[in-house]
Design a protein around this motif. Structure first.
Motif, PDB file in Angstrom:
ATOM      1  N   ASP A  13      44.214  49.518  42.743  1.00  0.00           N
ATOM      2  CA  ASP A  13      43.896  50.166  41.473  1.00  0.00           C
ATOM      3  C   ASP A  13      43.283  49.153  40.509  1.00  0.00           C
ATOM      4  O   ASP A  13      43.931  48.177  40.122  1.00  0.00           O
ATOM      5  N   VAL A  14      42.047  49.372  40.118  1.00  0.00           N
ATOM      6  CA  VAL A  14      41.365  48.431  39.236  1.00  0.00           C
ATOM      7  C   VAL A  14      42.073  48.313  37.885  1.00  0.00           C
ATOM      8  O   VAL A  14      42.032  47.244  37.247  1.00  0.00           O
ATOM      9  N   ASN A  15      42.752  49.364  37.448  1.00  0.00           N
ATOM     10  CA  ASN A  15      43.472  49.295  36.174  1.00  0.00           C
ATOM     11  C   ASN A  15      44.617  48.291  36.227  1.00  0.00           C
ATOM     12  O   ASN A  15      44.889  47.583  35.246  1.00  0.00           O
ATOM     13  N   TYR A  16      45.294  48.222  37.382  1.00  0.00           N
ATOM     14  CA  TYR A  16      46.348  47.214  37.557  1.00  0.00           C
ATOM     15  C   TYR A  16      45.761  45.815  37.412  1.00  0.00           C
ATOM     16  O   TYR A  16      46.301  44.958  36.702  1.00  0.00           O
ATOM     17  N   TRP A  17      44.633  45.584  38.098  1.00  0.00           N
ATOM     18  CA  TRP A  17      44.036  44.249  38.063  1.00  0.00           C
ATOM     19  C   TRP A  17      43.491  43.901  36.677  1.00  0.00           C
ATOM     20  O   TRP A  17      43.614  42.766  36.221  1.00  0.00           O
ATOM     21  N   ASN A  18      42.888  44.865  36.012  1.00  0.00           N
ATOM     22  CA  ASN A  18      42.384  44.591  34.660  1.00  0.00           C
ATOM     23  C   ASN A  18      43.509  44.165  33.726  1.00  0.00           C
ATOM     24  O   ASN A  18      43.362  43.213  32.942  1.00  0.00           O
ATOM     25  N   GLU A  19      44.632  44.862  33.807  1.00  0.00           N
ATOM     26  CA  GLU A  19      45.769  44.505  32.956  1.00  0.00           C
ATOM     27  C   GLU A  19      46.318  43.137  33.332  1.00  0.00           C
ATOM     28  O   GLU A  19      46.606  42.306  32.468  1.00  0.00           O
ATOM     29  N   ARG A  20      46.437  42.906  34.630  1.00  0.00           N
ATOM     30  CA  ARG A  20      46.969  41.621  35.086  1.00  0.00           C
ATOM     31  C   ARG A  20      46.060  40.468  34.675  1.00  0.00           C
ATOM     32  O   ARG A  20      46.516  39.449  34.147  1.00  0.00           O
TER      33      ARG A  20
END
Length: 217
Positions: A13-20
């Motif tokens: 999930d790109v949203n997980y990576w963006n937040e991380r």
């Protein structure tokens, strides 16, 4: 934010990576470049055009650059990390950073001499047991490898750095449509890691095909 998400599916999930990546400065999966640079130097030339798949915020490209490999294109589908890395390494001429999904890369055919992934495929597969990869994830890996083969030059090399053992990983690589053969090397003192080299244009070893097709069945 915890490095480990509540669900392994978040690794896709790109949203997980963006937040991380908005909170994390640097993280390297598995061992550092120092641990396997002898294997890189055995098969990669300083003049090669190199693509780093799913670069994240790893220091791998930086360390390779310092070691003389200075024509490196880094891609990741996280715009957050690409912007941060582009700013961090703006002084490194010849190093570039692009927001791109490795499932549908926009590079022309035969664009790269070497393509490297370190832990990126593992992240795509982490929600499955290595004994039971879902049809969806097998199709995903095939989509990625088809793209890799398309943009890799003849006699070019696709390098995969992972902890995944040969009887799990090699069956994913041995498809005649990719037009490559597969070599396996290892590194690490106490924990063994694997360094796979897929050489495009080299006939696929029939003994390898026979061995791992059986292992996969």
């Amino acid at each position: 934010m915890d490095l480990i998400p509540s669900s392994n599916a978040s690794y896709k999930d790109v949203n997980y990576w963006n937040e991380r990546y908005s909170k994390e400065e640097s993280y390297d999966w598995f061992k550092s470049y120092e641990s396997f640079k002898h294997l890189i130097k055995d098969c990669v030339s300083s003049s090669d055009r190199i693509l780093m798949l799913g670069c994240g915020n790893s220091s791998l490209s930086e360390h390779m650059y310092e070691d003389g490999f200075q024509n490196i294109v880094n891609i990741d589908y996280s715009e957050v990390v690409i912007n941060k890395m582009k700013e961090k390494y703006s002084n490194l001429k010849g190093m570039s950073w692009e927001v791109m999904d490795m499932r549908s890369m926009s590079f022309l055919e035969a664009s790269f001499d070497v393509i490297i992934e370190k832990g990126t495929l593992d992240a795509m597969l982490v929600e499955n047991s290595p004994w039971h990869i879902s049809d969806e994830n097998l199709a995903l890996i095939d989509e990625i490898l088809t793209q890799v083969s398309r943009i890799l030059k003849d006699n070019g090399k696709f390098i995969s750095v992972t902890f995944t053992q040969p009887h799990f990983r090699i069956p994913m690589f041995i498809n005649e449509k990719y037009r490559w053969d597969v070599e396996q090397k290892t590194f690490g003192e106490f924990v063994q890691y694997f360094f796979y080299i897929c050489v495009k244009g080299r006939p696929l070893s029939q003994s390898l095909l026979k061995k791992y097709n059986k292992a996969a069945s």
